[in-house]
Write a protein that holds these residues in place. Structure first.
Motif, PDB file in Angstrom:
ATOM      1  N   ALA A 218       0.829  -1.200   0.000  1.00  0.00           N
ATOM      2  CA  ALA A 218       0.000   0.000   0.000  1.00  0.00           C
ATOM      3  C   ALA A 218       0.867   1.257   0.000  1.00  0.00           C
ATOM      4  N   ALA A 219       1.978   1.192   0.699  1.00  0.00           N
ATOM      5  CA  ALA A 219       2.911   2.324   0.711  1.00  0.00           C
ATOM      6  C   ALA A 219       3.634   2.410  -0.633  1.00  0.00           C
ATOM      7  N   SER A 220       4.186   3.550  -0.924  1.00  0.00           N
ATOM      8  CA  SER A 220       4.825   3.762  -2.227  1.00  0.00           C
ATOM      9  C   SER A 220       6.165   3.051  -2.345  1.00  0.00           C
ATOM     10  N   ARG A 221       6.825   2.810  -1.220  1.00  0.00           N
ATOM     11  CA  ARG A 221       8.169   2.226  -1.264  1.00  0.00           C
ATOM     12  C   ARG A 221       8.122   0.720  -1.408  1.00  0.00           C
ATOM     13  N   LEU A 222       8.817   0.225  -2.420  1.00  0.00           N
ATOM     14  CA  LEU A 222       8.983  -1.214  -2.605  1.00  0.00           C
ATOM     15  C   LEU A 222      10.257  -1.627  -1.879  1.00  0.00           C
ATOM     16  N   ARG A 223      10.162  -2.630  -1.051  1.00  0.00           N
ATOM     17  CA  ARG A 223      11.333  -3.079  -0.313  1.00  0.00           C
ATOM     18  C   ARG A 223      12.328  -3.769  -1.236  1.00  0.00           C
ATOM     19  N   SER A 224      13.588  -3.759  -0.852  1.00  0.00           N
ATOM     20  CA  SER A 224      14.643  -4.311  -1.696  1.00  0.00           C
ATOM     21  C   SER A 224      14.543  -5.828  -1.744  1.00  0.00           C
ATOM     22  N   PRO A 225      14.957  -6.457  -2.864  1.00  0.00           N
ATOM     23  CA  PRO A 225      15.001  -7.919  -2.940  1.00  0.00           C
ATOM     24  C   PRO A 225      15.844  -8.533  -1.835  1.00  0.00           C
ATOM     25  N   SER A 226      16.930  -7.860  -1.447  1.00  0.00           N
ATOM     26  CA  SER A 226      17.779  -8.360  -0.376  1.00  0.00           C
ATOM     27  C   SER A 226      17.001  -8.490   0.925  1.00  0.00           C
ATOM     28  N   GLU A 227      16.231  -7.469   1.249  1.00  0.00           N
ATOM     29  CA  GLU A 227      15.429  -7.474   2.472  1.00  0.00           C
ATOM     30  C   GLU A 227      14.354  -8.555   2.411  1.00  0.00           C
ATOM     31  N   LEU A 228      13.711  -8.692   1.249  1.00  0.00           N
ATOM     32  CA  LEU A 228      12.634  -9.672   1.085  1.00  0.00           C
ATOM     33  C   LEU A 228      13.160 -11.104   1.158  1.00  0.00           C
ATOM     34  N   CYS A 229      14.307 -11.341   0.543  1.00  0.00           N
ATOM     35  CA  CYS A 229      14.892 -12.677   0.554  1.00  0.00           C
ATOM     36  C   CYS A 229      15.315 -13.063   1.963  1.00  0.00           C
ATOM     37  N   ARG A 230      15.893 -12.117   2.684  1.00  0.00           N
ATOM     38  CA  ARG A 230      16.307 -12.368   4.060  1.00  0.00           C
ATOM     39  C   ARG A 230      15.086 -12.660   4.936  1.00  0.00           C
ATOM     40  N   GLU A 231      14.005 -11.942   4.718  1.00  0.00           N
ATOM     41  CA  GLU A 231      12.782 -12.159   5.492  1.00  0.00           C
ATOM     42  C   GLU A 231      12.181 -13.534   5.204  1.00  0.00           C
ATOM     43  N   ALA A 232      12.182 -13.920   3.927  1.00  0.00           N
ATOM     44  CA  ALA A 232      11.669 -15.236   3.552  1.00  0.00           C
ATOM     45  C   ALA A 232      12.529 -16.339   4.148  1.00  0.00           C
ATOM     46  N   TYR A 233      13.825 -16.114   4.148  1.00  0.00           N
ATOM     47  CA  TYR A 233      14.753 -17.097   4.710  1.00  0.00           C
ATOM     48  C   TYR A 233      14.543 -17.263   6.214  1.00  0.00           C
ATOM     49  N   GLN A 234      14.367 -16.154   6.909  1.00  0.00           N
ATOM     50  CA  GLN A 234      14.241 -16.193   8.366  1.00  0.00           C
ATOM     51  C   GLN A 234      13.004 -16.960   8.818  1.00  0.00           C
ATOM     52  N   SER A 235      11.966 -16.976   7.999  1.00  0.00           N
ATOM     53  CA  SER A 235      10.741 -17.677   8.380  1.00  0.00           C
ATOM     54  C   SER A 235      10.679 -19.104   7.845  1.00  0.00           C
ATOM     55  N   THR A 236      11.725 -19.538   7.124  1.00  0.00           N
ATOM     56  CA  THR A 236      11.717 -20.896   6.563  1.00  0.00           C
ATOM     57  C   THR A 236      13.012 -21.637   6.894  1.00  0.00           C
ATOM     58  N   LEU A 237      14.003 -21.525   6.043  1.00  0.00           N
ATOM     59  CA  LEU A 237      15.224 -22.307   6.188  1.00  0.00           C
ATOM     60  C   LEU A 237      16.018 -21.987   7.448  1.00  0.00           C
ATOM     61  N   ALA A 238      15.938 -20.757   7.904  1.00  0.00           N
ATOM     62  CA  ALA A 238      16.694 -20.382   9.096  1.00  0.00           C
ATOM     63  C   ALA A 238      16.321 -21.250  10.295  1.00  0.00           C
ATOM     64  N   ASN A 239      15.111 -21.781  10.290  1.00  0.00           N
ATOM     65  CA  ASN A 239      14.667 -22.632  11.397  1.00  0.00           C
ATOM     66  C   ASN A 239      15.425 -23.955  11.457  1.00  0.00           C
ATOM     67  N   HIS A 240      16.124 -24.298  10.380  1.00  0.00           N
ATOM     68  CA  HIS A 240      16.849 -25.567  10.322  1.00  0.00           C
ATOM     69  C   HIS A 240      18.370 -25.370  10.327  1.00  0.00           C
ATOM     70  N   HIS A 241      18.825 -24.125  10.467  1.00  0.00           N
ATOM     71  CA  HIS A 241      20.244 -23.817  10.352  1.00  0.00           C
ATOM     72  C   HIS A 241      20.861 -23.366  11.664  1.00  0.00           C
ATOM     73  N   THR A 242      22.153 -23.535  11.776  1.00  0.00           N
ATOM     74  CA  THR A 242      22.893 -23.058  12.939  1.00  0.00           C
ATOM     75  C   THR A 242      23.102 -21.548  12.838  1.00  0.00           C
ATOM     76  N   TRP A 243      23.502 -20.965  13.946  1.00  0.00           N
ATOM     77  CA  TRP A 243      23.775 -19.523  13.965  1.00  0.00           C
ATOM     78  C   TRP A 243      24.817 -19.162  12.916  1.00  0.00           C
ATOM     79  N   PHE A 244      25.868 -19.954  12.800  1.00  0.00           N
ATOM     80  CA  PHE A 244      26.955 -19.674  11.870  1.00  0.00           C
ATOM     81  C   PHE A 244      26.452 -19.640  10.426  1.00  0.00           C
ATOM     82  N   VAL A 245      25.625 -20.591  10.054  1.00  0.00           N
ATOM     83  CA  VAL A 245      25.123 -20.643   8.683  1.00  0.00           C
ATOM     84  C   VAL A 245      24.121 -19.522   8.430  1.00  0.00           C
TER      85      VAL A 245
END
Length: 305
Positions: A218-245
């Motif tokens: 709804a807002a005019s600003r489109l978030r960066s692909p980097s931010e979106l990919c990191r957000e998608a990762y944090q809610s999926t694969l990050a749950n199966h990874h160690t802190w280091f990875v």
């Protein structure tokens, strides 16, 4: 060498080190990510550019590009089969295009694809080894085992795959590996089922990333692909990874191109056109993901070590 130069060099060395571990499968528990391509002549699971395109090409090709979103879409459309199954050949072909997608995003992000390339290779090798093995052929009740699709649906599934090979589909692979004792629910093995689970988890990450990239907020600003990919990762694969990875993955996402690059990658002119293309792809991924999720869940395979 200045402080910034030293930091940049350290990041490159770290990512190269992780990349070498991904290639050898050393981070198998931690990075369940994405993909690479292969060519089909007449060998099992070697696909040509047209392989798996059983449905209409609803997305146009991009001349001169290695990654083809039209091929990815057609492979995904070809993967669902029978009432609740997924064919392995177009499924792996979809991953091959996703590898090219990842590699197009640059060397830092492309390092992530090495682990998935090794995963698709494992399943293809298992399929080749099972060729000509009478014990690996499907039994007559392959799709009725652990299926909740109803008697009529499982009957159609059974008849369609009765003479198929062991690694013809997700359900046939599960049935054969369970009956041959290849799946270990307590220890790590390189079974096709365990390998599929790792691919399955990564597919959810990519699906979510593409959906987010297709959003028009709804807002005019489109978030960066980097931010979106990191957000998608944090809610999926990050749950199966160690802190280091997780830290290493986020370093790789920093190097992701800006939104304009994705317009060129899928041959569109603006965000509206990008939304249309990516939503079609995400929807096709969703169908494949849901069918695979159901098959794994019915056989208690969502937490294989």
């Amino acid at each position: 060498m200045g402080v910034k130069s030293k930091a940049a060099a350290a990041i490159v060395v770290l990512l190269l080190f992780l990349g070498s571990l991904w290639i050898r499968g050393g981070l198998d528990y931690h990075w369940d990510s994405c993909l690479k391509g292969y060519n089909q002549v007449n060998t099992l699971y070697n696909s040509s550019e047209a392989d798996g395109a059983e449905g209409p090409q609803v997305i146009e090709g991009c001349p001169g590009q290695t990654f083809q979103v039209s091929l990815l879409h057609s492979h995904l459309l070809a993967a669902p089969a029978y009432t609740s199954d997924v064919l392995m050949q177009p499924y792996l072909s979809s991953w091959d295009e996703l590898v090219r997608f990842m590699e197009a995003l640059g060397p830092m992000v492309g390092l992530i694809s090495k682990e998935i390339e090794s995963k698709t290779s494992i399943i293809r090798q298992l399929a080749l080894l099972s060729e000509g093995n009478p014990e690996a052929e499907l039994g007559p009740d392959i799709h009725s085992i652990n299926s909740v699709g109803g008697e009529a649906g499982t009957k159609n599934d059974k008849e369609a795959s009765q003479h198929a090979g062991a690694y013809h589909s997700v359900r046939s692979m599960i049935w054969v590996e369970l009956n041959r004792g290849l799946v270990d629910f307590d220890h790590q093995t390189e079974s096709g089922c365990r390998t599929l689970l790792r691919l399955h988890r990564a597919l959810l990450w990519l699906k979510l990333f593409l959906e987010k990239l297709a959003e028009t907020p709804a807002a005019s600003r489109l978030r960066s692909p980097s931010e979106l990919c990191r957000e998608a990762y944090q809610s999926t694969l990050a749950n199966h990874h160690t802190w280091f990875v997780r830290r290493a993955a986020e370093l790789a996402f920093i190097a992701m191109p800006e939104r304009g690059f994705f317009f060129r990658l899928v041959c569109v002119q603006n965000q509206g056109e990008l939304n249309t293309v990516l939503n079609r792809v995400a929807q096709a991924i969703g169908e494949v993901y849901d069918r695979t999720q159901k098959a794994l869940e019915e056989n208690n395979m969502l937490d294989l070590p």
